[in-house]
Motif scaffolding. Structure first.
Motif: not given
Length: 489
Positions: A164-188
């Protein structure tokens, strides 16, 4: 096509490398389909390969044009050969050492697992979902091939696929939306976009993460720099590309055909600029720099790419007792250490268009005083270096018929450069110029005396020609003469 046409006019070699790497991918699939027990991870690779094979050709081409694809398929072929008893090459040995892999089969398993980065890129480009059987352990930051996206953060991200347009990351779980790249910026784990620079027909990514590949043989700590460093210097890249377009139109056409990625790095004690043969269409340059100096670096580095492509037509060097590719045995006027003949040949080739760039820029009459001084220094220095390089090849290289044609053509081009410099009034007495770490051009002054190009060339010969190979050239320079090929006789 004539040797001269191959050297300067043939822009189709970049497409041939893409076609060759695509055919190599098919060959890898066929070998693995016939021998599924050669290493772990084969079954998932074959499933993902079929998924890739079903993609639209334009989407596949966008991803497989990424320089890292050539690197990946070359390693796959070599690891397959090593599993059947062939020795590992230099890159493969360094790859295994870097990742602590103990056998060709273990290396092949790891490498097949890494194919998932291309599958992820293709899923993003095509807008399709894909799921991995085993999580892909991506070392961060990781450039996603065929896109401007970089999976950023620290450590390892465990990627399950794209949904659904998001990179699926596990351990910990994150859905990284391609359309919103750059919105989330932390060490994870998070997505950012690298700059993409366009100038007329040339388009290039500024993406250091693309160089984070094992076995490249170059220091890569700089490749972890935040993308903000690329953004900061993007205007400088635009200025440099404009200078190439204005003063070296032939190279600009080649950049349009084959340039893909540039990485910018700060000044450090590792290297200034570099091109890696395993990453066609890519190179690294150091900034800050004057835009014209950076333009000359672009010309220099990209022509390494061009000559690497020409080498795929056939070897330049015939078999001999000397290791022409890696054996650091001969004086080179460009570096402080002895170099292989292969490196000297490359240097001669790449500095001819660099000379032409500075010649055109000086003749244009628009350079400011410091740039004009630097241009004159280059126009006095490069012809001498080229002639020494040609003389070294004539003395020491055992060439194939193809290689002899290439060297003969470069020798004729060197004579043209020498004549052009003479017309412009450039001699060893031309004042020498230097560059500060901040990219400023300044005269070279020692003990209150302004140094000349001849002074610097003689100093280099005295310091670095430890084998005395170029004593004839040194004698001519000491007399204040410009070099010719008479040094050979």
């Amino acid at each position: 096509m004539s040797p001269k046409g191959l050297l300067w006019a043939d822009s189709e070699g970049y497409q041939r490398r893409l076609e060759k790497s695509s055919l190599a991918l098919i060959a890898v699939q066929r070998v693995l389909a016939a021998d599924g027990k050669i290493a772990g991870g084969v079954n998932e690779f074959l499933r993902l390969y079929e998924w890739v094979a079903g993609a639209a050709p334009k989407h596949f081409t966008q991803v497989w044009s990424d320089p890292s694809a050539y690197f990946w398929v070359r390693r796959a072929m070599h690891f397959l050969a090593a599993c059947r008893g062939e020795p590992l090459g230099t890159v493969e040995r360094e790859y295994c050492e870097e990742l602590n892999l103990d056998s060709p089969a273990q290396a092949l398993e790891y490498h097949l697992h890494d194919f998932k980065r291309f599958v992820l890129g293709l899923a993003i480009v095509a807008g399709s979902d894909v799921a991995f059987d085993e999580l892909y352990a991506a070392a961060l930051p990781m450039a996603i091939p065929g896109t401007s996206y970089v999976l950023c953060g620290e450590g390892i991200a465990y990627v399950a696929g794209l949904s659904r347009g998001a990179v699926q990351v596990r351990d910990p779980h994150r859905e990284l939306s391609v359309a919103n790249a750059g919105d989330l910026r932390d060490r994870g784990p998070h997505l950012e976009r690298c700059p993409f620079i366009e100038r007329d027909e040339v388009g290039v990514y500024l993406n250091p993460a693309m160089f984070r590949l094992p076995g490249l043989g170059i220091p890569r700590e700089w490749s972890k720099l935040p993308l903000a460093f690329q953004v900061e210097h993007a205007p400088l890249v635009k200025e440099a590309l404009e200078a190439v377009r204005k003063f070296q139109a032939m190279t600009f056409e080649h950049l349009a055909a084959g340039l893909h990625t540039i990485a910018l790095k700060p000044h450090d004690d590792t290297f200034i600029n570099v091109t890696v043969s395993e990453l066609p269409g890519a190179f690294v340059c150091t900034v800050p720099a004057d835009p014209y100096v950076l333009a000359s670096s672009f010309i220099h580095e990209f022509h390494h790419n061009t000559l690497f492509a020409l080498e795929e037509r056939g070897p330049f060097f015939a078999s001999s007792e000397e290791d022409e590719i890696e054996g650091e045995n001969h004086y080179s006027p460009w570096v402080e250490t002895l170099r292989p003949l292969h490196g000297i040949l490359h240097a001669v080739y790449v500095f001819i268009p660099v000379y032409r760039f500075w010649s055109a820029a000086l003749r244009d009459g628009s350079l400011n005083e410091s740039r004009a001084g630097f241009a004159r220094e280059q126009l006095a220095r490069i012809p001498v270096q080229l002639q020494i390089g040609i003389n070294q090849l004539r003395r020491h290289a055992k060439l194939t018929p193809y290689g002899a044609e290439i060297v003969d053509t470069l020798a004729a081009e060197t004579a043209e450069v020498r004549d052009d410099a003479r017309v412009l009034g450039m001699t060893p007495a031309t004042p020498a110029m230097g560059l500060t770490r901040g990219g400023e051009m300044r005269p070279l002054i020692r003990a209150g005396r302004r140094m000349t190009v001849g002074d610097m060339l003689l100093e280099h010969l005295d310091t670095c020609d430890t084998l005395g190979e170029c004593s004839a050239e040194r004698a001519e320079l000491a007399r204040g003469e410009s070099l010719t090929d008479s040094c050979l006789h």
